[in-house]
Design an enzyme around this catalytic site. Structure first.
Site, PDB file in Angstrom:
ATOM      1  N   ASP A   1      40.268   0.766  20.561  1.00 53.92           N
ATOM      2  CA  ASP A   1      38.904   0.588  20.092  1.00 53.92           C
ATOM      3  C   ASP A   1      38.702   1.214  18.715  1.00 53.92           C
ATOM      4  O   ASP A   1      39.550   1.945  18.202  1.00 53.92           O
ATOM      5  CB  ASP A   1      37.874   1.074  21.122  1.00 53.92           C
ATOM      6  CG  ASP A   1      37.898   2.588  21.336  1.00 53.92           C
ATOM      7  OD1 ASP A   1      37.864   3.325  20.343  1.00 53.92           O
ATOM      8  OD2 ASP A   1      37.910   3.014  22.499  1.00 53.92           O
ATOM      9  N   TYR A   2      37.570   0.919  18.118  1.00 54.11           N
ATOM     10  CA  TYR A   2      37.257   1.285  16.734  1.00 54.11           C
ATOM     11  C   TYR A   2      37.456   2.775  16.459  1.00 54.11           C
ATOM     12  O   TYR A   2      37.961   3.163  15.407  1.00 54.11           O
ATOM     13  CB  TYR A   2      35.800   0.890  16.453  1.00 54.11           C
ATOM     14  CG  TYR A   2      35.339   1.064  15.032  1.00 54.11           C
ATOM     15  CD1 TYR A   2      35.744   0.187  14.025  1.00 54.11           C
ATOM     16  CD2 TYR A   2      34.449   2.081  14.689  1.00 54.11           C
ATOM     17  CE1 TYR A   2      35.295   0.337  12.715  1.00 54.11           C
ATOM     18  CE2 TYR A   2      33.992   2.230  13.383  1.00 54.11           C
ATOM     19  CZ  TYR A   2      34.425   1.358  12.408  1.00 54.11           C
ATOM     20  OH  TYR A   2      33.978   1.501  11.115  1.00 54.11           O
TER      21      TYR A   2
END
Length: 234
Positions: free
Chosen positions: A102-103
């Site tokens: 994820d980011y």
């Protein structure tokens, strides 16, 4: 050959992402917009966004990257955020990320144009162990980790049993190594949230026996022949 596998074999995208490209109407076969599940025959002209794919055999490429946080694991992003593709050095062919971090998560990421390998590595039935270093806000005990080890409920489904142990602790934070065999959305963060703990920092440090060593954030290198053979044997 099904169109999504054809696109993966050509290094356009993973099979899963290829489906979204097809659904968006970006792929044509002999000038006709392709649909999911359609097959490609020898001699067909396949194009993505109007660009005809070369009929030449592709060279398979395999890389390991130390993904920094603040970068998304997609080929493109409709919100204009930096993607892992922006970090590729000159000379790297058309590759795509295998799975996602994820980011806000950093660490080990594999990039390749080998669609079959990407499919195997991300398929739920393979249950490949992935180890993360999580820094948890505040103190944590080994006993606190028992629910996570046994399985916690996320979206109505229990997570599979996993390994977790404390590697460092003090009043400010606790560092935990956790090894899971699933790839659910934000899984590690949500597992700790389920026991009332916040993950301040998360980094994937290994996939199976493939370890993230010797790479600074944002750097990548080709996988060795031994590493490629190992991944294909998983």
């Amino acid at each position: 050959m099904r169109i999504n596998k054809f696109l993966a074999d050509k290094g356009v995208a993973s099979r899963r992402h290829a489906d979204s490209i097809i659904e968006a109407g970006r792929v044509t076969i002999n000038g006709v917009v392709a649909t999911l599940g359609v097959s490609v025959e020898e001699g067909d002209v396949v194009a993505v966004d109007g660009q005809v794919l070369s009929a030449a055999e592709k060279k398979e490429e395999y890389y390991i990257m130390n993904k920094p946080k603040g970068v998304v694991c997609t080929v493109s992003d409709d919100r204009g955020r930096k993607t892992v593709m922006d970090l590729l050095p000159e000379g790297v062919g058309r590759v795509f990320p295998v799975g996602r971090l994820d980011y806000a998560t950093e660490g080990l990421l594999i990039l390749t144009n080998d669609g079959d390998l990407a499919f195997r590595l991300t398929h739920p039935t393979t249950e490949i162990p992935k180890t993360y270093m999580a820094r948890i806000e505040g103190t944590l005990t080994e006993k606190d980790l028992n629910p996570i080890r046994s399985g916690v409920e996320l979206d109505g489904i229990l997570t599979k049993k996993c390994k977790a142990h404390i590697v460092e602790t003090n009043k400010a934070y606790t560092k935990v190594h956790i090894t899971i065999t699933e790839g659910r959305n934000r899984q590690v963060r949500r597992m700790f949230e389920s026991i009332g703990k916040n993950v301040e920092f998360l980094k994937r440090v290994s996939i199976g026996q493939l370890k993230l060593t010797g790479l600074d954030r944002g750097q990548m290198r080709p996988l060795t022949e031994q590493e490629i053979a190992y991944l294909k044997g998983l």
